[in-house]
Enzyme design. Structure first.
Site, short mmCIF file in Angstrom:
data_model
loop_
_atom_site.label_atom_id
_atom_site.label_comp_id
_atom_site.label_asym_id
_atom_site.label_seq_id
_atom_site.Cartn_x
_atom_site.Cartn_y
_atom_site.Cartn_z
N HIS A 120 0.84 -1.15 0.16
CA HIS A 120 -0.18 0.13 0.12
C HIS A 120 1.00 1.32 0.18
CE1 HIS A 120 -3.57 -2.36 0.92
NE2 HIS A 120 -2.87 -2.97 2.00
O1 RIB Z 1 -5.01 0.60 4.63
C1 RIB Z 1 -3.42 0.46 4.35
C2 RIB Z 1 -2.85 1.38 5.30
O2 RIB Z 1 -3.03 1.22 6.56
C3 RIB Z 1 -1.37 1.35 5.20
O3 RIB Z 1 -0.84 2.68 5.36
C4 RIB Z 1 -0.85 0.47 6.33
O4 RIB Z 1 0.25 0.81 6.56
C5 RIB Z 1 -1.85 0.73 7.20
O5 RIB Z 1 -1.61 1.81 8.22
#
Ligand code: RIB
Ligand code: CA
Length: 309
Positions: free
Chosen positions: A238
């Protein structure tokens, strides 16, 4: 071309760790500071993890400061089923050689904005950035670019309707999306297209470097979480999408949008409504739509391999 001055606001977080290392390994980027925020795990742990990651890359020149410990009006997340109790996969770490900068994280962001054109990469809840614009009215108009990992269209991960970074502090997200800065948003719709496989973990281990060993080690429990949650071990990167955008602006297809944040819904609190209708084509806010994962994986492998012991 001069590197882009970047401040990373983060809640490490295993995928935050990969994103930060990618930034530190990329000549297109000059990381001028890292600020921690409460998110995946409480602030004391996210700040320690940010120090661990910066020290792992041997970058003792980069200030790491702690920002906000509590969301504007949401409960603090105590434990992470995704990132382990310590937030980095529960490995054994020595005390990091990078000390915690004594400055308030939000004020460090303001200071870095004052020193010249700055791109902020926000890969955790948006609490620090909301407090920044509340404390310093108009400072948003001095920020060159804000790249956010967060949000989703009609899907979620922490709830069926909401992505974690927005859900963890929806009031802060609303303040940030209503402010006046150029935003590029990387939502789940995009980030789920970017993932590492077991081949990549094996590659990292084959590097024979501390970075390779540690990243592979922290990704293992993250892969086991993915298998339980999604039925396969592909580890979704992500946060790295927010950094990848700065390496090649053409790598991720984007379009202008308007983003609204739900703060009141019983089932939908933290949901983002990403309006892609043509009337928003020239909006200051853009959303990432698609990315070639094979190109991303190759670039990530190439860059992490440069982080030698
Ligand atoms: O939904 C993904 C996000 O939430 C990313 O930043 C991961 O590190 C969690 O914090
Ligand atoms: Ca994160």
């Amino acid at each position: 071309m001069a590197p882009t001055r970047v401040l990373i606001d983060t809640d490490p977080g295993v995928d935050d760790a990969v994103a930060i290392l990618l930034a530190l390994a990329s000549p297109e980027i000059e990381v001028v500071a890292v600020t921690a925020v409460a998110g995946n795990v409480p602030l004391d742990k996210t700040a320690l993890n940010a120090r661990r990651i910066v020290a792992l890359a041997d970058r003792h020149d980069i200030p790491v400061a702690a920002g906000r410990a509590e969301p504007l009006s949401a409960p603090v997340v105590e434990d992470s089923v995704v990132h382990g109790r310590d937030g980095l996969g529960d490995l054994d770490w020595d005390e990091p050689a990078v000390a915690l900068d004594p400055r308030d994280g939000v004020e460090l962001i303001a200071e870095m904005i004052g020193r010249g054109p700055l791109t902020i990469v926000a890969i955790g809840p948006l609490t620090n950035l909301a407090v920044l614009v509340q404390r310093h009215p108009g400072i948003d108009r001095s920020v060159a670019h804000l790249v956010i990992m967060g949000g989703a269209s009609f899907q979620g991960n922490v709830t069926p309707a909401a992505e974690f970074n927005i859900w963890a502090d929806p009031e802060a997200a609303r303040v940030v999306f209503d402010a006046d800065w150029p935003i590029t948003l990387m939502p789940l719709d995009l980030t789920h297209q970017a993932y590492l496989t077991d081949d990549d973990l094996a590659y990292l281990r084959s590097l024979g470097t501390e970075v390779g060993r540690r990243v592979a080690a922290m990704l293992e429990p993250y892969a086991q979480f993915h298998e339980r949650w999604y039925g396969n071990r592909d580890v979704i990167m992500h946060d790295a999408m927010a950094v990848y955008e700065l390496l090649d602006a053409e790598a991720i297809e984007k379009q202008g949008v308007r983003v609204a944040v739900e703060t009141d819904g019983v089932h939908s609190r933290g949901a983002t409504f990403i309006d892609r209708r043509r009337e928003h084509a020239d909006s200051l806010v853009r959303v990432g739509l698609s990315v070639d994962n094979d190109l991303f994986r190759a670039r990530l492998r190439e860059r992490l391999a440069t982080l030698k012991d």
